[in-house]
Design a protein around this motif. Structure first.
Motif, PDB file in Angstrom:
ATOM      1  N   GLY A  38      -0.368  -0.554  -6.433  1.00 48.79           N
ATOM      2  CA  GLY A  38       0.326   0.121  -5.350  1.00 48.79           C
ATOM      3  C   GLY A  38       1.813  -0.167  -5.292  1.00 48.79           C
ATOM      4  N   GLU A  39       2.209  -1.408  -5.538  1.00 48.52           N
ATOM      5  CA  GLU A  39       3.628  -1.761  -5.486  1.00 48.52           C
ATOM      6  C   GLU A  39       4.414  -1.004  -6.551  1.00 48.52           C
ATOM      7  N   ARG A  58      -8.193   2.448  -4.055  1.00 44.31           N
ATOM      8  CA  ARG A  58      -8.377   1.003  -4.202  1.00 44.31           C
ATOM      9  C   ARG A  58      -7.668   0.517  -5.462  1.00 44.31           C
ATOM     10  N   MET A  59      -6.530  -0.145  -5.240  1.00 50.52           N
ATOM     11  CA  MET A  59      -5.742  -0.706  -6.335  1.00 50.52           C
ATOM     12  C   MET A  59      -5.359  -2.133  -5.972  1.00 50.52           C
ATOM     13  N   PRO A  60      -5.015  -2.947  -6.953  1.00 50.19           N
ATOM     14  CA  PRO A  60      -4.583  -4.317  -6.650  1.00 50.19           C
ATOM     15  C   PRO A  60      -3.365  -4.318  -5.728  1.00 50.19           C
ATOM     16  N   GLY A  61      -3.354  -5.255  -4.794  1.00 51.96           N
ATOM     17  CA  GLY A  61      -2.224  -5.347  -3.874  1.00 51.96           C
ATOM     18  C   GLY A  61      -2.246  -4.227  -2.861  1.00 51.96           C
ATOM     19  N   GLY A  66      -1.800   2.343   1.733  1.00 55.93           N
ATOM     20  CA  GLY A  66      -0.675   1.452   2.000  1.00 55.93           C
ATOM     21  C   GLY A  66       0.619   1.987   1.424  1.00 55.93           C
ATOM     22  N   VAL A  67       0.526   2.605   0.250  1.00 59.49           N
ATOM     23  CA  VAL A  67       1.708   3.224  -0.363  1.00 59.49           C
ATOM     24  C   VAL A  67       2.281   4.291   0.561  1.00 59.49           C
ATOM     25  N   LEU A  68       1.417   5.174   1.051  1.00 60.32           N
ATOM     26  CA  LEU A  68       1.885   6.268   1.900  1.00 60.32           C
ATOM     27  C   LEU A  68       2.365   5.771   3.253  1.00 60.32           C
ATOM     28  N   ASP A  69       1.703   4.749   3.791  1.00 60.74           N
ATOM     29  CA  ASP A  69       2.125   4.206   5.085  1.00 60.74           C
ATOM     30  C   ASP A  69       3.520   3.596   5.008  1.00 60.74           C
ATOM     31  N   THR A  70       3.896   3.118   3.825  1.00 62.43           N
ATOM     32  CA  THR A  70       5.210   2.495   3.649  1.00 62.43           C
ATOM     33  C   THR A  70       6.319   3.540   3.568  1.00 62.43           C
ATOM     34  N   LEU A  71       5.962   4.747   3.140  1.00 60.87           N
ATOM     35  CA  LEU A  71       6.944   5.824   2.987  1.00 60.87           C
ATOM     36  C   LEU A  71       7.035   6.648   4.264  1.00 60.87           C
ATOM     37  N   SER A  72       8.217   7.125   4.573  1.00 62.42           N
ATOM     38  CA  SER A  72       8.359   8.066   5.682  1.00 62.42           C
ATOM     39  C   SER A  72       7.830   9.423   5.222  1.00 62.42           C
ATOM     40  N   PRO A  73       7.441  10.309   6.153  1.00 56.69           N
ATOM     41  CA  PRO A  73       6.930  11.627   5.748  1.00 56.69           C
ATOM     42  C   PRO A  73       7.870  12.381   4.819  1.00 56.69           C
ATOM     43  N   SER A  74       9.176  12.239   5.015  1.00 55.88           N
ATOM     44  CA  SER A  74      10.133  12.961   4.175  1.00 55.88           C
ATOM     45  C   SER A  74      10.216  12.389   2.764  1.00 55.88           C
ATOM     46  N   GLN A  75       9.755  11.147   2.569  1.00 50.73           N
ATOM     47  CA  GLN A  75       9.797  10.515   1.248  1.00 50.73           C
ATOM     48  C   GLN A  75       8.533  10.765   0.436  1.00 50.73           C
ATOM     49  N   ARG A  76       7.496  11.255   1.080  1.00 52.31           N
ATOM     50  CA  ARG A  76       6.211  11.389   0.393  1.00 52.31           C
ATOM     51  C   ARG A  76       6.175  12.624  -0.501  1.00 52.31           C
ATOM     52  N   PRO A  77       5.722  12.464  -1.738  1.00 52.41           N
ATOM     53  CA  PRO A  77       5.461  13.641  -2.573  1.00 52.41           C
ATOM     54  C   PRO A  77       4.144  14.276  -2.136  1.00 52.41           C
ATOM     55  N   TYR A  78       3.783  15.394  -2.749  1.00 57.08           N
ATOM     56  CA  TYR A  78       2.444  15.919  -2.532  1.00 57.08           C
ATOM     57  C   TYR A  78       1.456  14.904  -3.100  1.00 57.08           C
ATOM     58  N   VAL A  79       0.342  14.716  -2.411  1.00 58.90           N
ATOM     59  CA  VAL A  79      -0.607  13.667  -2.791  1.00 58.90           C
ATOM     60  C   VAL A  79      -1.969  14.267  -3.097  1.00 58.90           C
ATOM     61  N   VAL A  80      -2.484  13.935  -4.276  1.00 57.57           N
ATOM     62  CA  VAL A  80      -3.876  14.222  -4.627  1.00 57.57           C
ATOM     63  C   VAL A  80      -4.548  12.873  -4.837  1.00 57.57           C
TER      64      VAL A  80
END
Length: 243
Positions: A38-39, A58-61, A66-80
């Motif tokens: 994730g990091e 489910r990834m280490p760390g 958690g990755v998406l929660d760390t990013l603001s909505p404007s920073q997020r790419p499309y997610v699959v």
């Protein structure tokens, strides 16, 4: 040709290898990086700004969420999301995921995900109903071994059906195992109103309202449905419809 710049984030080597091979057959997809945790995925998203990330949960760390929660909505790419775990689908779509691929998936299923990503990208700038942050934009409905995605903006009415709710989308019906109270909390109240203990309607789907006395009413929807409104929900109906 508008290319899709993709990031693969999965700690399983075989999963990444297969996805890389399948995406390599897509002329408009460019894999810009691969991450094993994730990091690393978070750093790559910030550095490369990909159009889409194929993200394991489910990834280490740091997990995929958690990755998406760390990013603001404007920073997020499309997610699959690409995962072997079906139990996170509702949360995934609540935060705006384009799709949810369950391993093992077929090339046809991956193609469908790419089609959704392209459609989401091409729809940028087009007028769409604005859903407030924190409310569901799509609902994941079980359909055999798959999960069918239903845009909440397309739902006309929701009916209680024992331990399920029935989503009415035009002439189609979809069953979802959830209570009315739970689903009501997930819907933007600017667009949906509960009119009866067993009925929720999309406000823009209401064509006209007929008062029936004693606080009751009959709502006629644009799709032809007739939905009764009860006295207990009269104030909500009046406020939502400006009566």
């Amino acid at each position: 040709m508008n290319r899709l710049r993709a990031l693969l984030a999965d700690d399983e080597v075989m999963s990444r290898t297969r996805l890389r091979r399948l995406l390599g057959n897509q002329q408009d997809v460019e894999i810009v990086d691969e991450s094993v945790d994730g990091e690393a995925a978070l750093a790559s998203i910030r550095r490369l700004q990909p159009d889409v990330v194929f993200l394991d949960i489910r990834m280490p760390g740091l997990s995929g969420f958690g990755v998406l929660d760390t990013l603001s909505p404007s920073q997020r790419p499309y997610v699959v999301f690409v995962t072997a775990h079906a139990d996170h689908a509702l949360r995934a779509f609540d935060i705006g995921a384009v799709d949810y691929l369950l391993k093992p998936y077929s090339i046809e299923r991956l193609q469908a995900s790419l089609t959704r990503v392209r459609a989401r990208r091409d729809a940028v700038g087009m007028p769409v109903p604005e859903i407030a942050e924190g409310y569901a934009r799509r609902l994941a409905v079980p359909l055999g071994p798959r999960l069918q995605l239903v845009d909440v903006a397309a739902i006309d009415c929701i009916l209680a059906c024992a331990n399920y709710v029935e989503l009415c989308v035009g002439e189609r019906r979809h069953l979802l195992r959830e209570t009315m109270a739970s689903l009501e909390r997930r819907l933007d109240p600017r667009h949906f109103v509960r009119v009866h203990r067993s009925r929720i309607v999309r406000i823009d789907a209401v064509r006209d309202v007929e008062p029936l006395g004693d606080g009751r009413c009959l709502l006629r929807l644009c799709n032809g449905m007739r939905v009764p409104g009860s006295n207990g929900y009269r104030t909500r109906v009046q406020s939502a419809l400006g009566l």
